[in-house]
Design an enzyme around this catalytic site. Sequence first.
Site, PDB file in Angstrom:
ATOM      1  N   TYR A 104      36.554  17.018 -17.835  1.00 49.59           N
ATOM      2  CA  TYR A 104      37.217  17.698 -18.953  1.00 49.59           C
ATOM      3  C   TYR A 104      38.172  16.749 -19.674  1.00 49.59           C
ATOM      4  CZ  TYR A 104      35.309  21.988 -16.964  1.00 49.59           C
ATOM      5  OH  TYR A 104      34.451  22.954 -16.496  1.00 49.59           O
ATOM      6  N   GLU A 110      39.611  27.280 -17.058  1.00 55.40           N
ATOM      7  CA  GLU A 110      40.464  27.280 -15.879  1.00 55.40           C
ATOM      8  C   GLU A 110      39.694  26.603 -14.759  1.00 55.40           C
ATOM      9  OE1 GLU A 110      42.933  31.091 -15.688  1.00 55.40           O
ATOM     10  OE2 GLU A 110      41.428  31.193 -14.098  1.00 55.40           O
TER      11      GLU A 110
HETATM   12  C1  LIG Z   1      31.739  19.156 -12.514  1.00 55.74           C
HETATM   13  C2  LIG Z   1      30.219  18.892 -12.630  1.00 55.74           C
HETATM   14  C3  LIG Z   1      29.604  19.955 -13.545  1.00 55.74           C
HETATM   15  C4  LIG Z   1      30.023  17.497 -13.249  1.00 55.74           C
HETATM   16  O1  LIG Z   1      28.640  17.314 -13.520  1.00 55.74           O
HETATM   17  P1  LIG Z   1      27.929  15.882 -13.444  1.00 55.74           P
HETATM   18  O2  LIG Z   1      26.616  15.994 -14.145  1.00 55.74           O
HETATM   19  O3  LIG Z   1      27.894  15.394 -12.043  1.00 55.74           O
HETATM   20  O4  LIG Z   1      28.944  14.969 -14.276  1.00 55.74           O
HETATM   21  P2  LIG Z   1      28.585  13.681 -15.124  1.00 55.74           P
HETATM   22  O5  LIG Z   1      27.617  12.811 -14.381  1.00 55.74           O
HETATM   23  O6  LIG Z   1      28.205  14.072 -16.495  1.00 55.74           O
HETATM   24  O7  LIG Z   1      30.007  12.941 -15.135  1.00 55.74           O
HETATM   25  C5  LIG Z   1      30.740  12.740 -16.330  1.00 55.74           C
HETATM   26  C6  LIG Z   1      32.159  12.325 -15.962  1.00 55.74           C
HETATM   27  O8  LIG Z   1      32.780  13.314 -15.144  1.00 55.74           O
HETATM   28  C7  LIG Z   1      33.601  12.680 -14.146  1.00 55.74           C
HETATM   29  N1  LIG Z   1      33.018  12.946 -12.820  1.00 55.74           N
HETATM   30  C8  LIG Z   1      31.907  13.653 -12.559  1.00 55.74           C
HETATM   31  N2  LIG Z   1      31.727  13.741 -11.220  1.00 55.74           N
HETATM   32  C9  LIG Z   1      32.735  13.065 -10.645  1.00 55.74           C
HETATM   33  C10 LIG Z   1      33.094  12.806  -9.302  1.00 55.74           C
HETATM   34  N3  LIG Z   1      32.364  13.273  -8.267  1.00 55.74           N
HETATM   35  N4  LIG Z   1      34.213  12.109  -9.065  1.00 55.74           N
HETATM   36  C11 LIG Z   1      34.966  11.630 -10.072  1.00 55.74           C
HETATM   37  N5  LIG Z   1      34.678  11.847 -11.394  1.00 55.74           N
HETATM   38  C12 LIG Z   1      33.569  12.552 -11.664  1.00 55.74           C
HETATM   39  C13 LIG Z   1      33.587  11.211 -14.473  1.00 55.74           C
HETATM   40  O9  LIG Z   1      34.649  10.978 -15.397  1.00 55.74           O
HETATM   41  C14 LIG Z   1      32.237  11.061 -15.148  1.00 55.74           C
HETATM   42  O10 LIG Z   1      32.187   9.965 -16.022  1.00 55.74           O
HETATM   43  P3  LIG Z   1      31.693   8.536 -15.453  1.00 55.74           P
HETATM   44  O11 LIG Z   1      30.355   8.773 -14.838  1.00 55.74           O
HETATM   45  O12 LIG Z   1      31.658   7.670 -16.680  1.00 55.74           O
HETATM   46  O13 LIG Z   1      32.714   8.128 -14.423  1.00 55.74           O
HETATM   47  C15 LIG Z   1      29.536  18.884 -11.228  1.00 55.74           C
HETATM   48  O14 LIG Z   1      30.265  18.012 -10.388  1.00 55.74           O
HETATM   49  C16 LIG Z   1      29.460  20.255 -10.579  1.00 55.74           C
HETATM   50  O15 LIG Z   1      28.545  21.027 -10.847  1.00 55.74           O
HETATM   51  N6  LIG Z   1      30.394  20.557  -9.650  1.00 55.74           N
HETATM   52  C17 LIG Z   1      30.361  21.810  -8.895  1.00 55.74           C
HETATM   53  C18 LIG Z   1      30.661  23.002  -9.786  1.00 55.74           C
HETATM   54  C19 LIG Z   1      31.981  22.840 -10.521  1.00 55.74           C
HETATM   55  O16 LIG Z   1      32.988  22.430  -9.947  1.00 55.74           O
HETATM   56  N7  LIG Z   1      31.978  23.195 -11.823  1.00 55.74           N
HETATM   57  C20 LIG Z   1      33.151  23.132 -12.690  1.00 55.74           C
HETATM   58  C21 LIG Z   1      33.973  24.337 -12.486  1.00 55.74           C
HETATM   59  S1  LIG Z   1      35.196  24.520 -13.755  1.00 55.74           S
END
Ligand SMILES: CC(C)(COP(=O)(O)OP(=O)(O)OC[C@H]1O[C@@H](n2cnc3c(N)ncnc32)[C@H](O)[C@@H]1OP(=O)(O)O)[C@@H](O)C(=O)NCCC(=O)NCCS
Length: 147
Positions: free
Chosen positions: A115, A103
Site C-alpha cells: 500500500y 484497513e
Molecule cells: C498482500 C498481498 C496481496 C501482496 O500480493 P503479491 O502479489 O505477493 O505482491 P506483489 O508481488 O505485487 O508485491 C508488490 C510489493 O508489495 C510489497 N510486498 C509484497 N509481499 C511482500 C513481502 N512478503 N514482504 C515484504 N514486502 C512485500 C513489496 O513492496 C513489493 O514490491 P517489490 O517486489 O518491488 O519489493 C499478498 O501477500 C497476500 O495475498 N497476502 C495475504 C492476504 C492479505 O494480507 N491481504 C491484504 C489484506 S489488507
Amino acid sequence: MIKPASLEQAPLLAVLHAESFGEAAWSHEQIHGSLALDTTKGWLAYSGDKPVGFILLQTMPEQAEILTFCVAPSYQRQKIGEKLLQHAIAATRNNGCKKIFLEVAADNLAACKLYEKSGFRLIGKRPNYYKHGDKPVDACIYELLIS
Ligand SMILES: CC(C)(COP(=O)(O)OP(=O)(O)OC[C@H]1O[C@@H](n2cnc3c(N)ncnc32)[C@H](O)[C@@H]1OP(=O)(O)O)[C@@H](O)C(=O)NCCC(=O)NCCS
C-alpha cells in the site's frame, strides 16, 4: 490478465480467500453477500487461465474502500497484487472517486509495504482492533487521494 469478478465466481473467490487468509478467511456466504451489492466492485487476476487473486472494493459516490484483497500463496511476490491494486485504483478513479480507504493489520508487513509503495498514506490506527491468537494487533487505516 485482470477481469471483473462476477457473482457466479463467489465460490472461486472463497477458495482463493481461504488459501490466502486461512482461519481469518471469509465464508462463501460473506463473499457472495458482498459481491451481490451494487456498491461492490471486484476484479480477478489470472495467471494464464488460472484465477490467482482478487480484490473487492465498496464504492460510494466520492470515495471507495478496499474490502479485501489477496493473491494465492504460490503466486505471491510476482507483482500480481501490485497490478491488481493498480487496476482497481484506475477503475475507481475513472468512476469519479476521490479517495480510497482501507484497513489492514499493523503486523501485515507485506500488505502495508504494498500500500505504501502504491501511494497510500497512514492516516490513523485503531488500537487492539484485531486478535492474532491471544495477541492484540492494531488496525492501520490508509488513504489514497486519487483526484
Ligand atoms: C498482500 C498481498 C496481496 C501482496 O500480493 P503479491 O502479489 O505477493 O505482491 P506483489 O508481488 O505485487 O508485491 C508488490 C510489493 O508489495 C510489497 N510486498 C509484497 N509481499 C511482500 C513481502 N512478503 N514482504 C515484504 N514486502 C512485500 C513489496 O513492496 C513489493 O514490491 P517489490 O517486489 O518491488 O519489493 C499478498 O501477500 C497476500 O495475498 N497476502 C495475504 C492476504 C492479505 O494480507 N491481504 C491484504 C489484506 S489488507
